[in-house]
Motif scaffolding. Structure first.
Motif, PDB file in Angstrom:
ATOM      1  N   GLN A 301       0.849  -1.185   0.000  1.00  0.00           N
ATOM      2  CA  GLN A 301       0.000   0.000   0.000  1.00  0.00           C
ATOM      3  C   GLN A 301       0.890   1.242   0.000  1.00  0.00           C
ATOM      4  N   TRP A 302       0.419   2.303  -0.675  1.00  0.00           N
ATOM      5  CA  TRP A 302       1.196   3.552  -0.701  1.00  0.00           C
ATOM      6  C   TRP A 302       0.250   4.719  -0.979  1.00  0.00           C
ATOM      7  N   GLY A 303       0.527   5.879  -0.305  1.00  0.00           N
ATOM      8  CA  GLY A 303      -0.256   7.077  -0.570  1.00  0.00           C
ATOM      9  C   GLY A 303      -1.576   7.093   0.182  1.00  0.00           C
ATOM     10  N   PRO A 304      -2.483   7.982  -0.263  1.00  0.00           N
ATOM     11  CA  PRO A 304      -2.375   8.859  -1.451  1.00  0.00           C
ATOM     12  C   PRO A 304      -1.488  10.086  -1.225  1.00  0.00           C
ATOM     13  N   GLN A 305      -0.809  10.485  -2.326  1.00  0.00           N
ATOM     14  CA  GLN A 305      -0.002  11.706  -2.331  1.00  0.00           C
ATOM     15  C   GLN A 305      -0.112  12.356  -3.708  1.00  0.00           C
ATOM     16  N   THR A 306       0.107  13.673  -3.718  1.00  0.00           N
ATOM     17  CA  THR A 306       0.078  14.414  -4.984  1.00  0.00           C
ATOM     18  C   THR A 306       1.503  14.650  -5.453  1.00  0.00           C
ATOM     19  N   VAL A 307       1.747  14.390  -6.741  1.00  0.00           N
ATOM     20  CA  VAL A 307       3.084  14.561  -7.310  1.00  0.00           C
ATOM     21  C   VAL A 307       3.410  16.049  -7.351  1.00  0.00           C
ATOM     22  N   PRO A 308       4.523  16.464  -6.737  1.00  0.00           N
ATOM     23  CA  PRO A 308       4.860  17.895  -6.709  1.00  0.00           C
ATOM     24  C   PRO A 308       5.320  18.390  -8.076  1.00  0.00           C
ATOM     25  N   PRO A 309       5.396  19.714  -8.261  1.00  0.00           N
ATOM     26  CA  PRO A 309       5.859  20.278  -9.539  1.00  0.00           C
ATOM     27  C   PRO A 309       7.261  19.779  -9.898  1.00  0.00           C
ATOM     28  N   ALA A 310       7.499  19.596 -11.202  1.00  0.00           N
ATOM     29  CA  ALA A 310       8.805  19.180 -11.742  1.00  0.00           C
ATOM     30  C   ALA A 310       9.242  17.827 -11.206  1.00  0.00           C
ATOM     31  N   HIS A 311       8.294  16.981 -10.865  1.00  0.00           N
ATOM     32  CA  HIS A 311       8.595  15.638 -10.393  1.00  0.00           C
ATOM     33  C   HIS A 311       7.720  14.614 -11.123  1.00  0.00           C
ATOM     34  N   LEU A 312       8.102  13.350 -11.004  1.00  0.00           N
ATOM     35  CA  LEU A 312       7.345  12.239 -11.579  1.00  0.00           C
ATOM     36  C   LEU A 312       7.224  11.145 -10.530  1.00  0.00           C
ATOM     37  N   PHE A 313       6.203  10.313 -10.688  1.00  0.00           N
ATOM     38  CA  PHE A 313       6.088   9.114  -9.877  1.00  0.00           C
ATOM     39  C   PHE A 313       6.320   7.929 -10.806  1.00  0.00           C
ATOM     40  N   VAL A 314       7.367   7.134 -10.531  1.00  0.00           N
ATOM     41  CA  VAL A 314       7.753   6.041 -11.437  1.00  0.00           C
ATOM     42  C   VAL A 314       7.789   4.722 -10.679  1.00  0.00           C
ATOM     43  N   LEU A 315       7.397   3.670 -11.376  1.00  0.00           N
ATOM     44  CA  LEU A 315       7.411   2.324 -10.805  1.00  0.00           C
ATOM     45  C   LEU A 315       7.979   1.351 -11.839  1.00  0.00           C
ATOM     46  N   GLY A 316       8.574   0.255 -11.358  1.00  0.00           N
ATOM     47  CA  GLY A 316       8.979  -0.827 -12.247  1.00  0.00           C
ATOM     48  C   GLY A 316       7.791  -1.708 -12.575  1.00  0.00           C
ATOM     49  N   ARG A 323      12.834  -1.342  -6.753  1.00  0.00           N
ATOM     50  CA  ARG A 323      13.135  -0.203  -5.890  1.00  0.00           C
ATOM     51  C   ARG A 323      12.858   1.059  -6.697  1.00  0.00           C
ATOM     52  N   ASP A 324      11.770   1.741  -6.380  1.00  0.00           N
ATOM     53  CA  ASP A 324      11.314   2.848  -7.220  1.00  0.00           C
ATOM     54  C   ASP A 324      10.686   3.926  -6.349  1.00  0.00           C
ATOM     55  N   SER A 325       9.751   4.684  -6.913  1.00  0.00           N
ATOM     56  CA  SER A 325       9.187   5.827  -6.179  1.00  0.00           C
ATOM     57  C   SER A 325       8.448   5.429  -4.907  1.00  0.00           C
ATOM     58  N   HIS A 326       7.958   4.207  -4.849  1.00  0.00           N
ATOM     59  CA  HIS A 326       7.259   3.809  -3.617  1.00  0.00           C
ATOM     60  C   HIS A 326       8.258   3.581  -2.471  1.00  0.00           C
ATOM     61  N   VAL A 327       9.575   3.551  -2.811  1.00  0.00           N
ATOM     62  CA  VAL A 327      10.623   3.389  -1.802  1.00  0.00           C
ATOM     63  C   VAL A 327      11.319   4.714  -1.531  1.00  0.00           C
ATOM     64  N   TRP A 328      11.810   5.367  -2.612  1.00  0.00           N
ATOM     65  CA  TRP A 328      12.605   6.571  -2.406  1.00  0.00           C
ATOM     66  C   TRP A 328      11.895   7.877  -2.763  1.00  0.00           C
ATOM     67  N   GLY A 329      10.628   7.801  -3.121  1.00  0.00           N
ATOM     68  CA  GLY A 329       9.856   9.023  -3.311  1.00  0.00           C
ATOM     69  C   GLY A 329       9.759   9.486  -4.756  1.00  0.00           C
ATOM     70  N   PHE A 330       9.322  10.703  -4.943  1.00  0.00           N
ATOM     71  CA  PHE A 330       9.100  11.250  -6.283  1.00  0.00           C
ATOM     72  C   PHE A 330      10.432  11.519  -6.984  1.00  0.00           C
ATOM     73  N   LEU A 331      10.428  11.369  -8.296  1.00  0.00           N
ATOM     74  CA  LEU A 331      11.640  11.544  -9.112  1.00  0.00           C
ATOM     75  C   LEU A 331      11.713  12.971  -9.644  1.00  0.00           C
ATOM     76  N   PRO A 332      12.752  13.738  -9.294  1.00  0.00           N
ATOM     77  CA  PRO A 332      12.920  15.066  -9.907  1.00  0.00           C
ATOM     78  C   PRO A 332      13.165  14.919 -11.419  1.00  0.00           C
ATOM     79  N   GLN A 333      12.482  15.708 -12.215  1.00  0.00           N
ATOM     80  CA  GLN A 333      12.621  15.589 -13.669  1.00  0.00           C
ATOM     81  C   GLN A 333      14.040  15.886 -14.145  1.00  0.00           C
ATOM     82  N   ALA A 334      14.831  16.573 -13.337  1.00  0.00           N
ATOM     83  CA  ALA A 334      16.203  16.861 -13.721  1.00  0.00           C
ATOM     84  C   ALA A 334      17.026  15.588 -13.891  1.00  0.00           C
TER      85      ALA A 334
END
Length: 354
Positions: A301-316, A323-334
Protein backbone atom coordinates in the motif's frame (compact mmCIF):
# COMPACT_ATOMS: atom_id res chain seq x y z
CA UNK A 1 49.96 2.74 -87.78
CA UNK A 2 46.24 2.15 -87.69
CA UNK A 3 44.22 5.37 -87.33
CA UNK A 4 42.03 5.81 -84.26
CA UNK A 5 38.39 6.43 -85.12
CA UNK A 6 37.29 9.98 -84.39
CA UNK A 7 34.37 8.77 -82.32
CA UNK A 8 36.79 7.05 -79.94
CA UNK A 9 38.90 10.18 -79.58
CA UNK A 10 35.83 12.24 -78.71
CA UNK A 11 34.67 9.66 -76.15
CA UNK A 12 37.98 9.09 -74.37
CA UNK A 13 37.48 8.93 -70.61
CA UNK A 14 39.86 8.45 -67.72
CA UNK A 15 38.85 5.22 -65.95
CA UNK A 16 40.55 6.24 -62.72
CA UNK A 17 38.85 9.65 -62.71
CA UNK A 18 35.57 7.75 -63.00
CA UNK A 19 36.62 5.56 -60.07
CA UNK A 20 37.51 8.62 -58.00
CA UNK A 21 34.16 10.23 -58.68
CA UNK A 22 32.30 7.03 -57.76
CA UNK A 23 34.40 6.65 -54.62
CA UNK A 24 33.36 10.12 -53.44
CA UNK A 25 29.76 9.98 -54.69
CA UNK A 26 28.47 6.56 -55.85
CA UNK A 27 27.09 6.75 -59.36
CA UNK A 28 28.96 9.91 -60.35
CA UNK A 29 31.64 7.95 -62.19
CA UNK A 30 29.00 6.34 -64.40
CA UNK A 31 27.45 9.74 -65.08
CA UNK A 32 30.91 11.07 -66.04
CA UNK A 33 31.28 8.04 -68.34
CA UNK A 34 28.03 9.00 -70.08
CA UNK A 35 25.95 6.19 -68.57
CA UNK A 36 23.60 8.64 -66.88
CA UNK A 37 20.68 6.28 -66.22
CA UNK A 38 23.05 3.70 -64.80
CA UNK A 39 24.71 6.26 -62.53
CA UNK A 40 21.40 7.60 -61.26
CA UNK A 41 20.22 4.05 -60.53
CA UNK A 42 23.38 3.27 -58.55
CA UNK A 43 23.12 6.56 -56.64
CA UNK A 44 19.46 5.90 -55.83
CA UNK A 45 20.23 2.33 -54.76
CA UNK A 46 22.95 3.55 -52.39
CA UNK A 47 20.68 6.21 -50.91
CA UNK A 48 17.84 3.72 -50.52
CA UNK A 49 20.03 1.18 -48.73
CA UNK A 50 21.47 3.84 -46.40
CA UNK A 51 17.99 5.10 -45.50
CA UNK A 52 16.77 1.53 -44.96
CA UNK A 53 19.75 0.74 -42.69
CA UNK A 54 19.21 3.84 -40.54
CA UNK A 55 15.46 3.19 -40.36
CA UNK A 56 15.95 -0.47 -39.43
CA UNK A 57 18.46 0.31 -36.69
CA UNK A 58 16.97 3.44 -35.13
CA UNK A 59 13.23 3.52 -35.94
CA UNK A 60 10.95 2.03 -33.24
CA UNK A 61 9.54 -0.64 -35.55
CA UNK A 62 12.71 -1.28 -37.54
CA UNK A 63 14.51 -4.63 -37.33
CA UNK A 64 18.01 -3.90 -36.04
CA UNK A 65 19.53 -7.19 -37.22
CA UNK A 66 18.10 -6.72 -40.69
CA UNK A 67 19.64 -3.25 -40.84
CA UNK A 68 23.06 -4.58 -39.82
CA UNK A 69 22.85 -7.40 -42.37
CA UNK A 70 22.01 -4.84 -45.07
CA UNK A 71 25.47 -3.31 -44.54
CA UNK A 72 26.87 -6.21 -46.57
CA UNK A 73 24.77 -5.49 -49.70
CA UNK A 74 25.65 -1.80 -49.32
CA UNK A 75 29.38 -2.58 -49.21
CA UNK A 76 29.02 -4.97 -52.15
CA UNK A 77 27.16 -2.35 -54.17
CA UNK A 78 29.84 0.24 -53.36
CA UNK A 79 32.63 -2.06 -54.56
CA UNK A 80 30.66 -2.90 -57.71
CA UNK A 81 30.11 0.83 -58.22
CA UNK A 82 33.89 1.39 -58.26
CA UNK A 83 34.56 -1.49 -60.64
CA UNK A 84 31.67 -0.58 -62.91
CA UNK A 85 32.73 3.07 -63.25
CA UNK A 86 36.18 1.91 -64.39
CA UNK A 87 34.68 -0.69 -66.72
CA UNK A 88 32.22 1.71 -68.36
CA UNK A 89 34.96 4.28 -68.99
CA UNK A 90 36.97 1.66 -70.91
CA UNK A 91 34.10 0.67 -73.21
CA UNK A 92 34.62 1.69 -76.81
CA UNK A 93 38.37 2.20 -76.40
CA UNK A 94 40.68 -0.17 -78.30
CA UNK A 95 43.40 -2.04 -76.42
CA UNK A 96 46.17 -0.18 -78.26
CA UNK A 97 44.64 3.19 -77.46
CA UNK A 98 44.11 2.30 -73.83
CA UNK A 99 47.55 0.78 -73.29
CA UNK A 100 49.21 3.98 -71.93
CA UNK A 101 46.72 3.94 -69.04
CA UNK A 102 47.42 0.30 -68.25
CA UNK A 103 50.59 1.43 -66.49
CA UNK A 104 48.79 2.89 -63.48
CA UNK A 105 51.47 5.37 -62.43
CA UNK A 106 51.02 7.25 -65.73
CA UNK A 107 47.44 8.14 -64.82
CA UNK A 108 47.46 10.94 -62.19
CA UNK A 109 44.00 9.88 -61.03
CA UNK A 110 45.25 6.52 -59.74
CA UNK A 111 47.33 7.97 -56.85
CA UNK A 112 44.39 10.29 -56.14
CA UNK A 113 42.24 7.22 -55.61
CA UNK A 114 44.85 5.78 -53.24
CA UNK A 115 44.82 9.07 -51.32
CA UNK A 116 41.05 8.79 -50.97
CA UNK A 117 41.64 5.54 -49.12
CA UNK A 118 44.27 7.08 -46.83
CA UNK A 119 45.90 10.49 -47.14
CA UNK A 120 49.54 10.09 -48.17
CA UNK A 121 49.03 6.65 -49.71
CA UNK A 122 49.16 8.14 -53.21
CA UNK A 123 52.42 9.95 -52.39
CA UNK A 124 53.93 6.70 -51.13
CA UNK A 125 52.90 5.05 -54.39
CA UNK A 126 54.78 7.80 -56.22
CA UNK A 127 57.77 7.12 -53.92
CA UNK A 128 57.43 10.49 -52.20
CA UNK A 129 58.00 9.05 -48.75
CA UNK A 130 58.37 12.30 -46.78
CA UNK A 131 55.14 13.91 -47.99
CA UNK A 132 53.29 10.60 -47.90
CA UNK A 133 54.40 9.76 -44.37
CA UNK A 134 53.51 13.20 -43.03
CA UNK A 135 50.05 13.16 -44.60
CA UNK A 136 49.42 9.59 -43.43
CA UNK A 137 50.37 10.32 -39.83
CA UNK A 138 48.53 13.65 -39.80
CA UNK A 139 45.37 12.13 -41.28
CA UNK A 140 45.24 9.18 -38.89
CA UNK A 141 46.17 11.29 -35.84
CA UNK A 142 43.56 13.99 -36.45
CA UNK A 143 40.90 11.38 -37.23
CA UNK A 144 41.64 9.73 -33.89
CA UNK A 145 41.64 13.00 -31.93
CA UNK A 146 38.38 14.09 -33.60
CA UNK A 147 36.67 11.17 -31.83
CA UNK A 148 37.16 13.04 -28.55
CA UNK A 149 36.87 16.67 -29.68
CA UNK A 150 34.02 17.62 -32.06
CA UNK A 151 35.80 20.90 -32.83
CA UNK A 152 38.40 18.89 -34.78
CA UNK A 153 35.72 17.19 -36.89
CA UNK A 154 36.35 19.21 -40.10
CA UNK A 155 40.15 18.71 -39.97
CA UNK A 156 40.45 15.07 -41.19
CA UNK A 157 38.22 15.62 -44.27
CA UNK A 158 40.28 18.71 -45.13
CA UNK A 159 43.50 16.67 -44.87
CA UNK A 160 41.98 13.96 -47.10
CA UNK A 161 41.01 16.56 -49.72
CA UNK A 162 44.36 18.36 -49.52
CA UNK A 163 46.18 15.05 -49.87
CA UNK A 164 44.20 14.23 -53.01
CA UNK A 165 44.92 17.65 -54.51
CA UNK A 166 48.64 17.55 -53.75
CA UNK A 167 49.16 14.07 -55.13
CA UNK A 168 47.33 14.97 -58.34
CA UNK A 169 49.67 17.91 -58.77
CA UNK A 170 52.71 15.73 -58.09
CA UNK A 171 51.78 12.81 -60.31
CA UNK A 172 53.35 12.62 -63.81
CA UNK A 173 50.81 13.35 -66.53
CA UNK A 174 50.66 14.56 -70.11
CA UNK A 175 47.67 16.78 -69.39
CA UNK A 176 45.63 17.88 -66.40
CA UNK A 177 41.90 18.14 -65.76
CA UNK A 178 41.83 20.84 -63.11
CA UNK A 179 38.09 21.47 -63.32
CA UNK A 180 37.37 17.83 -62.51
CA UNK A 181 39.85 17.97 -59.63
CA UNK A 182 38.04 20.91 -58.04
CA UNK A 183 34.69 19.14 -58.19
CA UNK A 184 36.20 15.93 -56.87
CA UNK A 185 37.83 17.64 -53.88
CA UNK A 186 34.53 19.30 -52.94
CA UNK A 187 32.80 15.91 -53.14
CA UNK A 188 35.51 14.26 -51.02
CA UNK A 189 35.27 17.02 -48.43
CA UNK A 190 31.47 16.93 -48.17
CA UNK A 191 31.18 13.13 -48.16
CA UNK A 192 33.87 12.56 -45.55
CA UNK A 193 32.55 15.35 -43.35
CA UNK A 194 29.06 13.84 -43.50
CA UNK A 195 30.33 10.35 -42.63
CA UNK A 196 32.59 11.55 -39.81
CA UNK A 197 29.72 13.59 -38.33
CA UNK A 198 27.53 10.53 -37.80
CA UNK A 199 29.17 9.43 -34.50
CA UNK A 200 28.51 12.92 -33.09
CA UNK A 201 25.01 13.52 -34.48
CA UNK A 202 23.50 10.14 -33.55
CA UNK A 203 24.22 10.42 -29.77
CA UNK A 204 22.41 13.76 -29.78
CA UNK A 205 19.29 12.00 -31.06
CA UNK A 206 19.66 8.53 -29.53
CA UNK A 207 21.19 7.29 -26.27
CA UNK A 208 22.01 3.61 -25.71
CA UNK A 209 21.29 1.94 -22.39
CA UNK A 210 21.56 -1.58 -20.97
CA UNK A 211 18.77 -2.71 -18.64
CA UNK A 212 20.51 -3.21 -15.27
CA UNK A 213 17.98 -5.22 -13.24
CA UNK A 214 14.81 -7.34 -13.25
CA UNK A 215 12.65 -4.46 -12.02
CA UNK A 216 10.99 -4.02 -15.45
CA UNK A 217 10.07 -7.67 -16.06
CA UNK A 218 8.31 -8.86 -18.15
CA UNK A 219 8.59 -5.79 -20.42
CA UNK A 220 12.38 -5.53 -20.17
CA UNK A 221 14.85 -8.28 -19.33
CA UNK A 222 18.28 -7.91 -17.79
CA UNK A 223 20.91 -6.99 -20.43
CA UNK A 224 18.31 -5.85 -22.96
CA UNK A 225 19.84 -3.01 -24.96
CA UNK A 226 17.47 -0.11 -25.53
CA UNK A 227 17.46 3.13 -27.47
CA UNK A 228 16.47 6.27 -25.59
CA UNK A 229 15.30 9.62 -26.94
CA UNK A 230 17.30 12.20 -24.94
CA UNK A 231 15.83 15.36 -23.38
CA UNK A 232 12.18 14.32 -23.05
CA UNK A 233 11.21 17.85 -22.06
CA UNK A 234 11.08 18.70 -25.78
CA UNK A 235 7.88 16.65 -25.94
CA UNK A 236 5.34 15.87 -23.22
CA UNK A 237 5.74 12.74 -21.11
CA UNK A 238 2.65 10.68 -20.42
CA UNK A 239 1.68 8.02 -17.93
CA UNK A 240 2.88 4.69 -19.33
CA UNK A 241 6.11 6.00 -20.88
CA UNK A 242 9.29 4.07 -20.06
CA UNK A 243 12.09 6.43 -19.06
CA UNK A 244 15.79 6.20 -18.24
CA UNK A 245 17.14 8.37 -15.42
CA UNK A 246 20.07 8.73 -13.07
CA UNK A 247 19.47 7.04 -9.74
CA UNK A 248 18.26 9.81 -7.37
CA UNK A 249 19.57 7.85 -4.35
CA UNK A 250 23.14 7.73 -5.69
CA UNK A 251 23.40 10.77 -7.95
CA UNK A 252 23.77 14.31 -6.51
CA UNK A 253 21.38 16.83 -8.01
CA UNK A 254 24.27 18.70 -9.66
CA UNK A 255 25.06 15.50 -11.62
CA UNK A 256 21.44 14.69 -12.40
CA UNK A 257 20.83 13.42 -15.92
CA UNK A 258 24.37 12.19 -16.48
CA UNK A 259 24.90 8.79 -18.13
CA UNK A 260 25.88 6.90 -14.97
CA UNK A 261 23.96 5.07 -12.22
CA UNK A 262 21.11 4.70 -14.70
CA UNK A 263 17.72 3.19 -13.90
CA UNK A 264 14.77 2.24 -16.11
CA UNK A 265 11.19 2.60 -14.86
CA UNK A 266 7.70 3.41 -16.11
CA UNK A 267 6.03 6.78 -15.57
CA UNK A 268 2.88 6.22 -13.53
CA UNK A 269 1.89 9.75 -12.50
CA UNK A 270 2.80 13.26 -13.62
CA UNK A 271 3.13 16.51 -11.72
CA UNK A 272 -0.16 17.53 -10.08
CA UNK A 273 -1.73 14.06 -10.17
CA UNK A 274 -2.75 12.27 -7.01
CA UNK A 275 -1.41 8.72 -6.84
CA UNK A 276 -2.34 5.91 -4.50
CA UNK A 277 -1.55 2.19 -4.42
CA UNK A 278 -4.18 -0.04 -2.78
CA UNK A 279 -6.21 -3.14 -3.49
CA UNK A 280 -3.42 -4.53 -5.66
CA UNK A 281 -3.34 -1.68 -8.20
CA UNK A 282 -2.52 1.98 -8.84
CA UNK A 283 -5.16 4.70 -8.52
CA UNK A 284 -4.76 8.07 -10.26
CA UNK A 285 -6.96 10.95 -9.10
CA UNK A 286 -9.31 8.40 -7.57
CA UNK A 287 -9.61 6.22 -10.70
CA UNK A 288 -8.01 2.76 -11.18
CA UNK A 289 -5.11 2.70 -13.67
CA UNK A 290 -5.42 -0.04 -16.29
CA UNK A 291 -2.00 -1.67 -16.83
CA UNK A 292 -2.12 -4.72 -19.08
CA UNK A 293 1.66 -5.20 -18.89
CA UNK A 294 1.54 -6.32 -15.24
CA UNK A 295 1.51 -10.04 -14.44
CA UNK A 296 0.55 -9.94 -10.76
CA UNK A 297 -1.24 -7.61 -8.31
CA UNK A 298 0.74 -5.16 -6.20
CA UNK A 299 1.28 -6.47 -2.68
CA UNK A 300 1.90 -3.17 -0.90
CA UNK A 301 0.00 0.00 0.00
CA UNK A 302 1.20 3.55 -0.70
CA UNK A 303 -0.26 7.08 -0.57
CA UNK A 304 -2.37 8.86 -1.45
CA UNK A 305 0.00 11.71 -2.33
CA UNK A 306 0.08 14.41 -4.98
CA UNK A 307 3.08 14.56 -7.31
CA UNK A 308 4.86 17.89 -6.71
CA UNK A 309 5.86 20.28 -9.54
CA UNK A 310 8.80 19.18 -11.74
CA UNK A 311 8.59 15.64 -10.39
CA UNK A 312 7.34 12.24 -11.58
CA UNK A 313 6.09 9.11 -9.88
CA UNK A 314 7.75 6.04 -11.44
CA UNK A 315 7.41 2.32 -10.80
CA UNK A 316 8.98 -0.83 -12.25
CA UNK A 317 6.71 -3.26 -14.09
CA UNK A 318 7.92 -5.96 -11.69
CA UNK A 319 6.10 -4.03 -9.00
CA UNK A 320 6.80 -6.29 -6.04
CA UNK A 321 10.53 -6.53 -6.80
CA UNK A 322 11.41 -2.98 -7.80
CA UNK A 323 13.13 -0.20 -5.89
CA UNK A 324 11.31 2.85 -7.22
CA UNK A 325 9.19 5.83 -6.18
CA UNK A 326 7.26 3.81 -3.62
CA UNK A 327 10.62 3.39 -1.80
CA UNK A 328 12.60 6.57 -2.41
CA UNK A 329 9.86 9.02 -3.31
CA UNK A 330 9.10 11.25 -6.28
CA UNK A 331 11.64 11.54 -9.11
CA UNK A 332 12.92 15.07 -9.91
CA UNK A 333 12.62 15.59 -13.67
CA UNK A 334 16.20 16.86 -13.72
CA UNK A 335 17.35 13.24 -13.34
CA UNK A 336 15.58 12.10 -16.51
CA UNK A 337 17.90 11.16 -19.39
CA UNK A 338 15.19 10.36 -21.90
CA UNK A 339 12.33 8.16 -23.04
CA UNK A 340 13.06 4.54 -23.97
CA UNK A 341 11.50 3.76 -27.33
CA UNK A 342 13.01 0.51 -28.63
CA UNK A 343 14.72 -2.73 -27.62
CA UNK A 344 17.37 -2.99 -30.33
CA UNK A 345 19.28 -6.04 -29.08
CA UNK A 346 19.34 -9.06 -28.76
CA UNK A 347 17.72 -9.85 -32.14
CA UNK A 348 14.96 -12.05 -30.73
CA UNK A 349 13.94 -9.24 -28.36
CA UNK A 350 13.79 -6.34 -30.86
CA UNK A 351 10.50 -4.47 -30.39
CA UNK A 352 9.12 -0.94 -29.95
CA UNK A 353 8.47 0.37 -26.45
CA UNK A 354 6.12 3.20 -27.40
Amino acid sequence: MKAIPKILVGQRKSPWLAVNLSAALPGMGQIYDGAIARGLFIAAAHLGLVVFIFWSIFAPRGNTLRGLITLMPLLSLYIFNLWDSHHVAKQGITLNEFSPLRYQSSDPWYPVFLSQILPGLGHLFLQQATAGGMLLILGILTAYLANFNPALLPIPPIIWAVGCGLVYRSAPARQRQWSWLGGLLVAVLITRLAISSIPFIVPQKVVQCIVPSESMLPTLEVRDRIFVRPRPFEYPLAAGDIIVFSNPERTPIDQAGELKNLMVKRVVALSGQQVEIRDGQVWLDGLPLVESHLTEPIRYQWGPQTVPPAHLFVLGDNRNNSRDSHVWGFLPQAHVVGQAYKIYWPPQRVQPLL
